[in-house]
Scaffold this motif. Structure first.
Motif, short mmCIF file in Angstrom:
data_model
loop_
_atom_site.label_atom_id
_atom_site.label_comp_id
_atom_site.label_asym_id
_atom_site.label_seq_id
_atom_site.Cartn_x
_atom_site.Cartn_y
_atom_site.Cartn_z
N LEU A 293 0.85 -1.19 0.00
CA LEU A 293 0.00 0.00 0.00
C LEU A 293 0.89 1.24 0.00
O LEU A 293 1.66 1.47 0.93
N SER A 294 0.78 2.04 -1.04
CA SER A 294 1.46 3.34 -1.10
C SER A 294 0.49 4.39 -0.60
O SER A 294 -0.67 4.45 -1.03
N ILE A 295 0.95 5.24 0.33
CA ILE A 295 0.08 6.29 0.86
C ILE A 295 0.64 7.66 0.50
O ILE A 295 1.84 7.84 0.33
N ASP A 296 -0.24 8.62 0.38
CA ASP A 296 0.15 9.99 0.09
C ASP A 296 -0.93 10.92 0.63
O ASP A 296 -2.09 10.53 0.76
N VAL A 297 -0.53 12.15 0.93
CA VAL A 297 -1.50 13.11 1.45
C VAL A 297 -2.35 13.70 0.33
O VAL A 297 -3.45 14.19 0.57
N GLU A 298 -1.86 13.66 -0.91
CA GLU A 298 -2.56 14.29 -2.03
C GLU A 298 -3.20 13.25 -2.94
O GLU A 298 -2.56 12.31 -3.39
N PHE A 299 -4.48 13.46 -3.23
CA PHE A 299 -5.19 12.56 -4.14
C PHE A 299 -4.59 12.60 -5.54
O PHE A 299 -4.48 11.57 -6.21
N ASP A 300 -4.20 13.80 -6.00
CA ASP A 300 -3.64 13.92 -7.35
C ASP A 300 -2.37 13.10 -7.51
O ASP A 300 -2.12 12.54 -8.59
N THR A 301 -1.56 13.02 -6.46
CA THR A 301 -0.33 12.23 -6.53
C THR A 301 -0.67 10.76 -6.72
O THR A 301 -0.05 10.05 -7.53
N LEU A 302 -1.66 10.28 -5.97
CA LEU A 302 -2.09 8.89 -6.09
C LEU A 302 -2.72 8.62 -7.46
O LEU A 302 -2.50 7.57 -8.06
N LEU A 303 -3.48 9.58 -7.94
CA LEU A 303 -4.11 9.44 -9.24
C LEU A 303 -3.05 9.35 -10.34
O LEU A 303 -3.16 8.54 -11.27
N LEU A 304 -2.00 10.15 -10.22
CA LEU A 304 -0.91 10.10 -11.18
C LEU A 304 -0.20 8.75 -11.13
O LEU A 304 0.15 8.18 -12.16
N LYS A 305 0.00 8.23 -9.92
CA LYS A 305 0.64 6.92 -9.78
C LYS A 305 -0.18 5.82 -10.42
O LYS A 305 0.35 4.88 -11.01
N LEU A 306 -1.52 5.96 -10.31
CA LEU A 306 -2.39 4.96 -10.93
C LEU A 306 -2.36 5.05 -12.45
O LEU A 306 -2.14 4.05 -13.14
N CYS A 307 -2.54 6.24 -12.97
CA CYS A 307 -2.68 6.37 -14.42
C CYS A 307 -1.37 6.17 -15.17
O CYS A 307 -1.37 5.94 -16.37
N THR A 308 -0.23 6.24 -14.45
CA THR A 308 1.07 5.98 -15.08
C THR A 308 1.62 4.60 -14.75
O THR A 308 2.71 4.24 -15.19
N GLY A 309 0.88 3.82 -13.96
CA GLY A 309 1.26 2.44 -13.71
C GLY A 309 2.13 2.19 -12.50
O GLY A 309 2.59 1.06 -12.30
N ASP A 310 2.35 3.20 -11.65
CA ASP A 310 3.18 3.00 -10.45
C ASP A 310 2.43 2.24 -9.37
O ASP A 310 3.05 1.63 -8.49
N ILE A 311 1.10 2.30 -9.38
CA ILE A 311 0.28 1.44 -8.53
C ILE A 311 -0.77 0.78 -9.41
O ILE A 311 -1.07 1.25 -10.51
N ASP A 312 -1.32 -0.34 -8.93
CA ASP A 312 -2.29 -1.09 -9.73
C ASP A 312 -3.73 -0.67 -9.45
O ASP A 312 -4.57 -0.68 -10.36
N ILE A 313 -4.01 -0.36 -8.18
CA ILE A 313 -5.38 -0.11 -7.74
C ILE A 313 -5.39 1.10 -6.81
O ILE A 313 -4.54 1.21 -5.91
N LEU A 314 -6.34 1.98 -7.02
CA LEU A 314 -6.54 3.12 -6.13
C LEU A 314 -7.87 2.96 -5.42
O LEU A 314 -8.89 2.70 -6.05
N ILE A 315 -7.86 3.09 -4.10
CA ILE A 315 -9.11 3.02 -3.35
C ILE A 315 -9.62 4.43 -3.09
O ILE A 315 -8.85 5.35 -2.82
#
Length: 262
Positions: A158-180
């Protein structure tokens, strides 16, 4: 002698902590959590913000809104540096320093998001997804089911971040597989993806929502226990209950969604 006594009384009164009354504006924090609470060009928006403003207006209690990162907002609630926080899930550790409204403010539907061409599917069983890399926001609760999956190591990465945009970027570029996240976040996420597609160095894919949802969770208005605001909480609950009975609660929600879809 009389002047000395008066001066002493004034000093003692100034030293004591009194609960806020209607003429004192309460400091209420939100985070960037669309569609419930967020800002656009410095203005406060969101369906939960609209509801909370209406409740406080009904009880004639002034408020001052401010945006805080979630972890800092929790810290400030513990310390009494803010009076309240919008859209909070009840978890045991928060009961020590928050007075929760007894009336549900909004129901959230906890959902998984993947990129549009992802082969990942979900049948409601998180154990089937244990090999994948998840992303979520720091210090967030996503309901008892997902929180337990994390505690029990069912979700191992589980990768955590304070910013939703950072997590969204990680998802759409393939750095994470699933965003909750919350089911209706997809409306906000779609517009943010377009921005990220224009600004990201990596290729940013569109995302989709998996079904079924993980869980429906209840979110509440919460008040800092340090600031002794149970009387405000009780008035808030009474007004919110009244709004649900007289139909104004649903009218506000319907009007907000109608306006936001234009």
């Amino acid at each position: 002698m009389k002047r000395t006594i008066i001066a002493l009384i004034l000093f003692l009164c100034g030293s004591l902590h009194f609960p806020a009354f209607a003429e004192d504006a309460l400091d209420i924090a939100i985070l960037e959590y669309p569609p419930y609470e967020y800002t656009v060009n410095g203005e406060f928006h969101g369906v939960s913000v609209r509801l909370v403003e209406a409740v406080f207006q009904r009880i004639e209690q002034p408020i001052k809104l401010q945006v805080l990162p979630w972890s800092r907002a929790l810290k400030f609630m513990k310390e009494g540096r803010i009076d309240g926080l919008i859209e909070v899930l009840v978890v045991p550790e928060r009961l020590a320093y928050m007075d929760f409204s007894q009336i549900v403010l909004m129901e959230e539907r906890i959902t998984l998001f993947v990129v549009e061409d992802s082969p990942i599917t979900f049948d409601g069983d998180l154990t089937a997804l244990s090999q994948f890399h998840f992303g979520g926001r720091q210090d967030f609760s996503y309901g008892t089911i997902f929180d337990k999956a994390i505690a029990d190591k069912v979700i191992k990465r589980l990768s955590i971040d304070v910013e939703f945009d950072t997590l969204l970027l990680k998802l759409c570029t393939g750095d994470i597989d699933i965003l909750i996240g919350e089911k209706d976040t997809i409306h906000y996420a779609s517009s943010r993806i377009k921005v990220l597609q224009n600004t990201s160095i990596k290729r940013c894919k569109n995302i989709k929502r998996l079904s079924p949802i993980i869980q429906t969770t209840s979110a509440y208005m919460a008040f800092s226990k340090v600031n002794q605001l149970t009387h405000v909480r009780d008035s808030f609950d009474e007004a919110l209950s009244e709004m649900k009975r007289d139909g104004s609660y649903e009218k506000i929600i319907e009007a907000w969604w109608r306006e936001s879809s234009l």
